[in-house]
Design an enzyme around this catalytic site. Structure first.
Site, PDB file in Angstrom:
ATOM      1  N   GLN A   1       1.054  -1.336   0.135  1.00  0.00           N
ATOM      2  CA  GLN A   1       0.079   0.167   0.051  1.00  0.00           C
ATOM      3  C   GLN A   1       0.843   1.273  -0.019  1.00  0.00           C
ATOM      4  O   GLN A   1       1.803   1.599   0.899  1.00  0.00           O
ATOM      5  CB  GLN A   1      -0.933   0.133   1.262  1.00  0.00           C
ATOM      6  CG  GLN A   1      -1.949   1.043   1.165  1.00  0.00           C
ATOM      7  CD  GLN A   1      -2.556   1.244   2.617  1.00  0.00           C
ATOM      8  OE1 GLN A   1      -2.132   1.748   3.835  1.00  0.00           O
ATOM      9  NE2 GLN A   1      -3.920   0.768   2.528  1.00  0.00           N
TER      10      GLN A   1
ATOM     11  N   TYR B   1      -5.882  10.510   4.209  1.00  0.00           N
ATOM     12  CA  TYR B   1      -4.385  10.808   3.737  1.00  0.00           C
ATOM     13  C   TYR B   1      -4.252  11.603   2.324  1.00  0.00           C
ATOM     14  O   TYR B   1      -5.441  11.960   1.718  1.00  0.00           O
ATOM     15  CB  TYR B   1      -3.752   9.358   3.614  1.00  0.00           C
ATOM     16  CG  TYR B   1      -3.651   8.755   4.881  1.00  0.00           C
ATOM     17  CD1 TYR B   1      -3.019   9.236   6.044  1.00  0.00           C
ATOM     18  CD2 TYR B   1      -4.220   7.294   4.923  1.00  0.00           C
ATOM     19  CE1 TYR B   1      -2.842   8.819   7.174  1.00  0.00           C
ATOM     20  CE2 TYR B   1      -3.967   6.877   6.261  1.00  0.00           C
ATOM     21  CZ  TYR B   1      -3.450   7.374   7.201  1.00  0.00           C
ATOM     22  OH  TYR B   1      -3.301   6.984   8.508  1.00  0.00           O
TER      23      TYR B   1
ATOM     24  N   ARG C   1      -7.331   1.971  -2.301  1.00  0.00           N
ATOM     25  CA  ARG C   1      -8.303   2.011  -1.122  1.00  0.00           C
ATOM     26  C   ARG C   1      -8.848   3.264  -1.155  1.00  0.00           C
ATOM     27  O   ARG C   1      -8.080   4.171  -0.784  1.00  0.00           O
ATOM     28  CB  ARG C   1      -7.404   1.704   0.114  1.00  0.00           C
ATOM     29  CG  ARG C   1      -8.428   1.507   1.272  1.00  0.00           C
ATOM     30  CD  ARG C   1      -7.635   0.718   2.622  1.00  0.00           C
ATOM     31  NE  ARG C   1      -8.812   0.229   3.474  1.00  0.00           N
ATOM     32  CZ  ARG C   1      -8.627  -0.257   4.498  1.00  0.00           C
ATOM     33  NH1 ARG C   1      -7.451  -0.102   5.004  1.00  0.00           N
ATOM     34  NH2 ARG C   1      -9.640  -0.849   5.292  1.00  0.00           N
TER      35      ARG C   1
ATOM     36  N   GLU D   1     -12.640 -21.012  39.652  1.00  0.00           N
ATOM     37  CA  GLU D   1     -13.366 -19.949  39.492  1.00  0.00           C
ATOM     38  C   GLU D   1     -14.579 -20.072  40.492  1.00  0.00           C
ATOM     39  O   GLU D   1     -15.373 -20.927  40.396  1.00  0.00           O
ATOM     40  CB  GLU D   1     -13.950 -19.524  38.229  1.00  0.00           C
ATOM     41  CG  GLU D   1     -14.823 -18.496  38.169  1.00  0.00           C
ATOM     42  CD  GLU D   1     -14.438 -17.124  38.560  1.00  0.00           C
ATOM     43  OE1 GLU D   1     -15.060 -16.604  39.481  1.00  0.00           O
ATOM     44  OE2 GLU D   1     -13.244 -16.636  38.205  1.00  0.00           O
TER      45      GLU D   1
END
Length: 692
Positions: A102, A208, A256, A456
């Site tokens: 990318q 971006y 993208r 427990e």
């Protein structure tokens, strides 16, 4: 069983062996020079071993001067990146996975301290590896300078408002800067092809720089790189055309794409672009020769709508992929909170998308695909959306450490984890408590070959997680308990619920060691007057609906996540809530996304918030408080007070065992100190791995 999920499909000329894609999530695993480390390759190779069809590592910078988002991300900005990237690709290819890199530039969301400085740091760091330790020690100073604007400005299409989470200075790019950056993207793609990378992806999402050019909110240019739709698309178009010219039409290329900036979701309707524009962009990308669209949404200004907290339902944004798919004929990849193979198969069957994608799903369980394919989906460790991955990355990147997963202890230490010593030799260890810490300890010890039994006292495992999962929209948190139970049992641990052991009984059982994971209990300070009153309750009492208050004036003391979640529950039954917080801000220390998520819902109520306010006492008429700065005291009229002041270790089992001369005792999780699910699991893992 999952016929579509496990079937092959082509992206351009590339055949992917199944329909799964690990999307990019930066974890700060690279070298300062942008080359992959062994740890980075181990991390992704484990996902390839686990069956993921295509892997997209974290953001890869195309330019060192102004394109860095961390000091330790991948890069393809120089020819010296080709050989190490080839090695990385070959490691994934051994397992049949495809590698897609990318290509990325942060633009106005960049790291100002790296502007112009990274090229100077790289050769020094290569020659003197310890120098980066000194750089990381300066992180607080650098961040402080950035906050004051004492830094270089980052590049952006236009000088606009600052990103909600980004640099403090920016400048509008000159045409030369634009042309140079276009060439950087193209050259990086050429290097990827030379390195044997199967595919490249252009990051036009999450706010971006490519998305900044696409958006009318951040691109206010009046030249050929702005103005109308085609002008805003030109930056991306010229990158695509350049890659096609230099890499050929057959080299797989994806984008993208933020399909919807989602400003309307954060109270800013009309800002940026919506889905209809996203569809228009997608159609043009197909016309330009892009081979697939990787659909995403939002940007840093609307953070929770691309990196969701646990309150968001799996598949909530699948409609975006479906709408993009309706206007293109190329494959559509989409990450929309995919958590189970059943969900993935259903969304493929319903035609929402062609590839199911996620980063967090494969961070949490690298063998997710393999478990589905082998017919054991019940063994999958599901991501609970706690956001520890992004929180840890953001925290650790500044000090040279990788990100973490709350539940997967193997992240960034795959070799050590999957080759851990089998040195338990059947030694008997009791684990007291079946919350996340106890179960993590039990699984790890059993993997090492110890004879492990978990006890427990409650009929239901989970400890504090039971309370957290009872809060509104937080039920998925309990997945971690279910999955840790499965993993611990499969590793060989025996688990006994509804069984309370006294210290004397434990001593009589003569274990080789005891792990105390008894959790915590709400803090109710004895030093504050009136907290034993009949109108004073703890947050768990409200959350579990043991006490239901209606139409009252209620003060909640403490604005951590539990306090905010308690306030939300109180509002549902018609109460008028005031939250008091001693710190200067709401939810101090909380990860901002979790706070934003909760505050978005509380903003629709009449809840009031008083920060810098100290609790002094309570009686039947109200709550006494003090302003921490002015020391002014006043009384808040209230029918009830709810305490959300944190958690302290429950009981003193470790001390009792020590008095009985039990030799080896380890406290983990909230029994040691209060913390998150991630804190509990990591505390347990680190502790039991240190046992010799």
């Amino acid at each position: 069983m999952y016929d579509l999920l496990l079937s092959q499909m082509k992206i351009g000329s590339m055949t992917v062996k199944n329909r799964t894609v690990m999307t990019a999530a930066e974890f700060s695993l690279g070298q300062t020079n942008g080359k992959p480390t062994e740890r980075l390759m181990d991390y992704y190779e484990e996902r390839a071993k686990g069956g993921v069809g295509m892997i997209i590592p974290g953001i890869c910078r195309v330019n060192d001067m102004g394109g860095a988002s961390t000091f330790t991300q991948l890069a393809m900005s120089h020819d010296y990146h080709i050989a190490p990237m080839h090695e990385f690709a070959e490691r994934l290819h051994r397992h049949g996975a495809k590698l897609c890199i990318q290509l990325h530039h942060p633009g106005r969301q960049g790291m100002a301290s790296a502007i112009n400085s990274l090229p100077l740091v790289i050769p020094v760091a290569e020659r003197f590896p310890g120098v980066m330790d000194q750089v990381f020690k300066c992180t607080p100073l650098l961040l402080g300078m950035e906050a004051k604007g004492i830094c270089f400005s980052v590049q952006a299409p236009s000088k606009v408002e600052l990103a909600k989470h980004g640099a403090t200075r920016m400048h509008a790019m000159s045409k030369k800067e634009i042309r140079d950056l276009i060439e950087d993207f193209i050259a990086a793609a050429v290097r990827c092809k030379k390195a044997g990378v199967d595919c490249v992806e252009l990051h036009a999402g999450h706010g971006y720089i490519i998305q900044q050019f696409l958006s009318p909110h951040t691109n206010r240019r009046t030249d050929e790189y702005g103005g109308d739709f085609e002008g805003r698309l030109r930056f991306l178009r010229e990158i695509i055309e350049g890659i096609r010219a230099r890499c050929g039409r057959d080299y797989p290329l994806t984008v993208r794409l933020t399909a919807d900036e989602m400003y309307d979701r954060v109270g800013r309707p009309g800002v940026g672009y919506g889905l209809e524009t996203g569809k228009r962009i997608a159609k043009r990308l197909e016309e330009l020769g892009v081979d697939a669209i990787n659909v995403t949404s939002a940007c840093y200004d609307a953070y929770n709508y691309w990196l969701e907290p646990t309150s968001f339902e799996p598949g909530w944004r699948k409609y975006l992929a479906r709408e993009i798919k309706s206007v293109v004929s190329i494959p559509v990849i989409a990450a929309n909170v995919i958590r189970t193979p059943e969900q993935a198969e259903r969304q493929l069957e319903e035609g929402d998308q062609d590839f199911v994608a996620s980063a967090r799903t494969f961070i949490c369980d690298p063998h997710w695909v393999e478990k589905a394919a082998s017919g054991h989906p019940e063994d999958i460790r599901r991501c609970i959306g706690c956001l520890n991955c992004i929180r840890s990355f953001m925290t650790n990147a500044g000090v040279g450490k990788p990100g973490e997963c709350a539940l997967n202890m193997s992240v960034a230490r795959e070799k050590e984890y999957f080759n851990m010593p089998k040195d338990g030799e059947g030694r008997k260890i009791l684990v007291i408590g079946a919350g996340p810490a106890g179960l993590t300890a039990a699984q790890t010890l059993a993997m090492r070959g110890f004879d492990v039994s978990v006890y427990e006292k409650a009929e239901k495992p989970g400890g504090q997680v039971i309370t957290a999962a009872e809060c509104r929209l937080k039920d998925k948190l309990y997945w971690c308990v279910e999955d840790l139970m499965t993993a611990a049992k499969k590793a060989g641990a025996q688990i006994f619920l509804g069984t309370e052991l006294s210290a004397e009984r434990i001593a009589d059982m003569d274990p080789w060691g005891v792990v105390v994971a008894t959790g915590g209990e709400p803090v109710r300070p004895r030093s504050i007057a009136g907290l034993d009153g009949k109108n004073v309750f703890t947050a768990p009492q409200i959350i579990h609906r043991e006490t239901v208050l209606r139409e009252q004036k209620v003060v909640v003391a403490g604005s951590g996540m539990t306090g905010l979640e308690t306030a939300e529950i109180l509002c549902e039954t018609g109460n008028h809530v005031t939250v008091i917080e001693m710190a200067d801000e709401i939810a101090p220390g909380n990860w901002f996304q979790l706070t934003d998520d909760e505050m978005e819902r509380l903003s629709k109520t009449d809840t009031k918030f008083l920060t810098g306010t100290k609790l002094l006492g309570a009686d039947e008429t109200g709550v006494s408080v003090e302003d921490v700065k002015t020391l002014e005291r006043k009384k808040l009229e209230a029918d009830s007070l709810v305490l959300s002041l944190g958690v302290k270790p429950a009981g003193d089992l470790a001390r009792q065992l020590d008095k009985l001369s039990v030799r080896r005792i380890w406290r983990v999780g909230d029994a040691l100190r209060s913390g998150t699910i991630a804190d509990a699991c990591h505390s347990a893992y680190d502790t039991v791995m240190s046992i010799k």
